[in-house]
Design an enzyme around this catalytic site. Structure first.
Site, short mmCIF file in Angstrom:
data_model
loop_
_atom_site.label_atom_id
_atom_site.label_comp_id
_atom_site.label_asym_id
_atom_site.label_seq_id
_atom_site.Cartn_x
_atom_site.Cartn_y
_atom_site.Cartn_z
N ASP A 82 -9.13 -6.41 -4.34
CA ASP A 82 -8.69 -5.21 -3.62
C ASP A 82 -9.62 -4.05 -3.92
OD1 ASP A 82 -7.33 -2.96 -2.57
OD2 ASP A 82 -5.39 -3.96 -2.82
N SER A 138 0.83 -1.21 0.00
CA SER A 138 0.00 0.00 0.00
C SER A 138 0.87 1.26 0.00
CB SER A 138 -0.95 -0.09 1.20
OG SER A 138 -2.02 0.79 1.05
N HIS A 160 -7.33 -5.96 0.23
CA HIS A 160 -6.16 -5.12 0.42
C HIS A 160 -5.35 -5.62 1.62
CE1 HIS A 160 -3.99 -1.45 -0.31
NE2 HIS A 160 -4.05 -1.13 0.97
#
Ligand code: NAG
Length: 363
Positions: A126, A40, A158
């Protein structure tokens, strides 16, 4: 509890507290060939530092990220073009951003990226950093000449992916570590190091060290936490064995301030590292509500460490770019992390110097 046992416990606690390293040890690492990984915001940071320092960094593993320079310093693009609406990405503008940094020598020459490796992972499910962001990164890295391994077929939300810990594969939420029966730590490192790694073994608790990160930030704008962590495999501790360096960047809401050591100890990288003489640096970010604007403790991939970002501290309404320094070798976070890497590798210079002197004596 008996008195002696009590004293034993107290002594243990004191030792544990005293065990925060004030200085990183000088180990035997060749910085050329360093690899990085992250998820991320840490994925975006991994790409940024790979491109900024491509004369040293030769591999990156980018989990739930997107192209380097995606935001061009605009916070508003982080949540839109670079997370939820990648179909709108202005690819030309991103390419021009990297070209400009290269021409201005703010990053290592991009020709170094030819033949370097990158592993790109986008979870099928995601809904935070949509999978198309990974494809944009793939296109960018293809243009720059990297060798790529892409993994797009795992039904993951995610998260950093494991085969041994975390929520179910399509779960969305803390700690953003999901069990998809896939050993991402091993798969990434094995790819980056040429497919020859030994199987993971059990990491050793005593080989994980907390260190004082305060030596590494020039101002509060850096947004680094007071402590960072480093995993030093048993074979690497005495500095005799030449070891490799891997740097991992956590995602937002995953620093030790939020999760304790869960992220560092459960994603599986230390298990790979112990078996393969890889030293792993885990630099840590601190949450900061307004100055700088980093309420979730993310790595800087939109420019919050830049003073320009202060013009509109809530950022979303700031129509001016914060600037591009955060993407460069002089970016506050990139500079800090690389100083940690240099300190860890200082034992190598010493040993080279020693070898040199011994050679001189023999002649
Ligand atoms: C990981 O997921 C698999 C498949 O669902 C399951 O069999 C296994 O028990 C899980 N492991 C852990 C530690 O949660």
């Amino acid at each position: 509890m008996g008195k002696s046992l009590m004293l034993f416990y107290l002594a243990t606690i004191l030792i544990v507290n005293a065990s925060v390293l004030q200085k990183l040890p000088a180990l035997n690492i060749d910085l050329v060939g360093t690899t990085v990984s992250g998820i991320s915001s840490g994925a975006y940071m991994s790409g940024q530092i790979h491109v900024a320092l491509s004369s040293f960094i030769k591999g990156s593993a980018i989990v739930a990220g997107g192209p380097v320079g995606c935001t061009r310093g605009y916070l508003m693009y982080s949540t839109t073009e670079c997370m939820a609406i990648p179909q709108d990405l202005n690819i030309k503008s991103v390419d021009e951003t990297i070209d400009k940094l290269n021409k201005d020598k703010k990053i290592d020459d991009i020709s170094n990226l030819k033949g370097a490796k990158s592993y790109i992972f986008a979870g099928l499910k995601d809904t935070i950093v949509f999978p198309l962001n990974g494809v944009h990164l793939q296109d960018q890295f293809n243009k720059l000449g990297l060798q790529l391994k892409t993994v797009y077929d795992i039904p993951a939300e995610h998260a950093y992916i494991t085969n041994s810990f975390g929520n179910v594969c399509d779960f969305k939420g803390s700690p953003y570590i999901n069990n998809c029966s896939y050993n991402q730590a091993y798969e990434t490192l094995n790819y980056l190091y040429g497919g020859q790694l030994k199987d993971s073994t059990k990491a050793i608790d005593q080989n994980l060290f907390e260190f004082n990160q305060q030596n590494y930030f020039s101002s509060f704008m850096t947004s680094l936490y007071s402590s960072g962590y480093v995993y030093i495999p048993t074979n690497c501790a005495d500095g005799k064995t030449k070891c490799r360096l891997h740097i991992n960047f956590h995602g937002c809401k995953q620093s030790v301030e939020v999760l304790g050591k869960n992220y560092i100890t459960m994603i599986g990288i230390n298990d790979v590292a112990e078996a393969n003489d890889i030293i792993v640096l885990y630099p840590q970010i601190v949450k900061s509500p307004i100055f700088p604007f980093n309420p979730e403790g993310c790595w800087d991939w939109w420019g919050y460490t830049e003073w320009n970002s202060m013009l509109a501290p809530t950022g979303y309404y700031n129509l001016n770019s914060a600037g591009l320094n955060f993407l460069s070798k002089d970016g506050l976070q990139i500079k800090s992390v690389w100083k940690m890497a240099q300190d860890l590798a200082a034992g190598n210079k010493a040993s080279q110097q020693l070898e040199y002197e011994q050679e001189q004596e023999q002649e």
